[in-house]
Design an enzyme around this catalytic site. Structure first.
Site, PDB file in Angstrom:
ATOM      1  N   LEU A  31      -2.664 -28.612  -3.918  1.00 39.78           N
ATOM      2  CA  LEU A  31      -2.679 -30.035  -3.601  1.00 39.78           C
ATOM      3  C   LEU A  31      -3.836 -30.770  -4.273  1.00 39.78           C
ATOM      4  CD1 LEU A  31      -1.879 -29.955   0.246  1.00 39.78           C
ATOM      5  CD2 LEU A  31      -0.301 -30.124  -1.686  1.00 39.78           C
ATOM      6  N   GLY A  32      -4.765 -30.033  -4.840  1.00 42.52           N
ATOM      7  CA  GLY A  32      -5.930 -30.695  -5.427  1.00 42.52           C
ATOM      8  C   GLY A  32      -6.937 -31.119  -4.383  1.00 42.52           C
ATOM      9  N   ASP A  53       0.007  -7.496   1.224  1.00 38.49           N
ATOM     10  CA  ASP A  53       0.458  -6.133   1.492  1.00 38.49           C
ATOM     11  C   ASP A  53       1.983  -6.039   1.614  1.00 38.49           C
ATOM     12  OD1 ASP A  53       0.195  -3.425   1.752  1.00 38.49           O
ATOM     13  OD2 ASP A  53      -0.289  -3.454   3.887  1.00 38.49           O
ATOM     14  N   HIS A 105       0.815  -1.218   0.000  1.00 40.27           N
ATOM     15  CA  HIS A 105       0.000   0.000   0.000  1.00 40.27           C
ATOM     16  C   HIS A 105       0.851   1.272   0.000  1.00 40.27           C
ATOM     17  CE1 HIS A 105       0.404  -0.166   4.527  1.00 40.27           C
ATOM     18  NE2 HIS A 105       0.457   1.148   4.359  1.00 40.27           N
ATOM     19  N   GLY A 147       3.114   6.146   8.217  1.00 37.55           N
ATOM     20  CA  GLY A 147       4.484   6.464   7.833  1.00 37.55           C
ATOM     21  C   GLY A 147       5.456   5.395   8.296  1.00 37.55           C
ATOM     22  N   ASN A 148       5.073   4.645   9.363  1.00 44.79           N
ATOM     23  CA  ASN A 148       5.854   3.487   9.789  1.00 44.79           C
ATOM     24  C   ASN A 148       5.660   2.300   8.858  1.00 44.79           C
ATOM     25  OD1 ASN A 148       5.655   4.427  13.137  1.00 44.79           O
ATOM     26  ND2 ASN A 148       7.560   3.587  12.294  1.00 44.79           N
ATOM     27  N   SER A 149       4.622   2.351   8.031  1.00 48.67           N
ATOM     28  CA  SER A 149       4.299   1.215   7.164  1.00 48.67           C
ATOM     29  C   SER A 149       5.503   0.802   6.334  1.00 48.67           C
ATOM     30  CB  SER A 149       3.145   1.578   6.223  1.00 48.67           C
ATOM     31  OG  SER A 149       1.951   1.760   6.942  1.00 48.67           O
TER      32      SER A 149
END
Length: 475
Positions: free
Chosen positions: A272-273, A144, A100, A215-217
């Site tokens: 895996l089906g 993300d 993001h 802003g820490n993202s």
């Protein structure tokens, strides 16, 4: 707040105190030194170790913003700048952040940390900025996460922690640029090692009370050894600011996403089906199941690897690769992030007996993966846009699903050296340029090459099944 020097605290100080000697910046404290001083020195050593690998990300894009004029408010499309955080995950210039943070980006730039960042007053007051361009290698929107690359730059990388060893109550530090404030550091504890915010989603997060804000993202959440335990991604808040409910994407997720985005530019998942369902009380009563919770096999796909391995409808999943299969989101999440070609080891309950089954996974490949192999690094290159493209022909149109038109150009990869801010991603389908269809790759390639600097370009593209316009100016 009163800080008591409990045995647990003193043992933590002893672990932290081992760091300063490695930093080479401080003298080894004497054994009788105050433990709080030793703790400060240890944190100082930790920041010196981590800061050289933490960056600020500046994103330029176009978006809708509200503007008031003469008593009226209207939606205006304008140039926007946003900031986030990231960290170096590989020394060759690969940087991990949140998807993001770079969503809709036309230009991505990285502010590198200053030389020998030490958290001192001189560093805080320095106005020097080392700003470099970066390109988006790939994004995993559903998780993300995004991988960026700074070309021609060697950078110190942070190691990823072993997620299975993470424990509640561990001390952690959040590095980043909250509210655009570069080189900010906070610390706290691991509140929960695995948190499902949405019961219907398989995504698992680390919960922390270390203060993080917008802003820490994309910045790292690290342990006392300077290892990244998670990527800070969002907060739960009523005020818009930190309320002690921060969430980070675990290092195990980050490790798998990094490997796949670096190699393929996109995520590839294993299959895996099998179809699974959550066991309900009504299901237990109706089918007289031997277990009243967990996950049941509702379908084994014809011709799939699970059928070949001997799995049966009605089997109750006990564990996958040794991890208890108590609920469906955990099972889906574990398989989604599996990054091994070895057999998936399943344990199931069948008729009251536990049975072990090894299933060879197959890769759930997108039809566009085969298109990527058709790209010639020279013939498929559009240098000014920094992309590799492949023209849709009858074979591709027959193999691909979800195309809105049988003509166009598929962006199969990003390339270094783009001269313009180009918001194109792998798997985008270019349908038209300035209102004219782009049926021929050679015509499109020639049109871009012949355009003069300053030429405005609007492309109509298909992205994730939706049509949209992207605009930029050729430089």
């Amino acid at each position: 707040m009163i800080l008591r020097q409990t045995p647990l605290f003193l043992s933590l100080v002893a672990v932290l105190a081992a760091g300063p000697a490695a930093a080479g910046q401080r003298q080894q404290p004497v054994p009788t030194q105050d433990p709080l001083v030793r703790m400060n020195l240890a944190v100082d050593a930790l920041t010196r170790k981590v800061w050289p690998s933490v960056v600020q990300i500046v994103v330029s894009s176009y978006g809708v913003r509200e503007e008031a004029g003469r008593g009226e408010t209207g939606a205006v499309v304008g140039r926007q700048r946003s900031v986030g955080s990231g960290f170096v995950i590989d020394a060759d210039g690969y940087i991990m952040t949140n998807a993001h943070v770079v969503a809709g980006a036309q230009r991505v730039q990285i502010i590198l940390p200053p030389e020998n960042p030490d958290g001192t007053l001189a560093m805080a007051l320095s106005g020097k900025l080392n700003l470099v361009n970066a390109r988006i290698v790939g994004t995993a929107t559903e998780l993300d996460l995004a991988l960026l690359k700074v070309d021609g730059q060697k950078m110190p990388a942070l190691p990823l922690a072993t997620y299975s060893e993470l424990r509640q109550g561990e001390t952690v530090f959040a590095f980043g640029s909250p509210m655009g404030l570069r080189n900010s550091l906070t610390h706290g504890l691991i509140s929960a090692v695995a948190r499902q915010v949405d019961a219907d989603s398989p995504l698992i997060y680390i919960q922390t009370d270390a203060p993080i804000n917008p802003g820490n993202s994309g910045g790292p959440l690290v342990n006392i050894r300077g290892e990244v335990v998670g990527v800070n991604t969002f907060i739960m808040t009523q005020s818009g600011g930190n309320e002690g409910l921060g969430f980070a994407i675990p290092s195990a997720t980050t490790r798998t996403v990094f490997r796949q985005l670096r190699q393929y530019g996109m995520l590839r998942k294993q299959e895996l089906g099998i179809s699974w369902q959550t066991i309900t009380p009504q299901m237990v009563a109706g089918l007289r199941l031997a277990r009243n919770y967990g996950v049941i096999v509702s379908d084994v796909w014809p011709g799939g690897p699970a059928l070949a391995a001997g799995l049966k409808i009605g089997d109750i999943l006990v564990s996958m690769d040794g991890v208890p299969a108590d609920n469906l989101p955990t099972v889906v999440y574990s398989l989604r992030l599996r990054d091994s070609a070895e057999k998936v080891q399943l344990k199931v309950l069948r008729g009251g007996q536990e049975v072990g089954i090894g299933v060879t996974p197959v890769e759930d490949r997108s039809e566009l993966d085969t298109v990527s192999a058709m790209a010639d690094p020279e013939k498929s290159l559009v240098p000014r846009l920094g992309i590799l493209g492949v023209e849709i022909d009858q074979r591709i149109a027959a193999a691909a699903t979800g195309l809105r038109d049988l003509e166009g150009i598929i962006v199969v990869a990003r390339a270094a050296g783009a001269a313009s801010e180009v918001p194109l991603l792998p798997r985008d389908v270019i349908r038209a340029m300035n209102g004219k269809q782009t049926a021929s790759f050679l015509v499109f390639q020639s049109a871009i090459a012949a355009s003069a600097p300053g030429t405005p370009v609007t492309l109509q593209i298909q992205r994730e099944g939706r049509l949209m316009y992207v605009s930029f100016t050729l430089e």
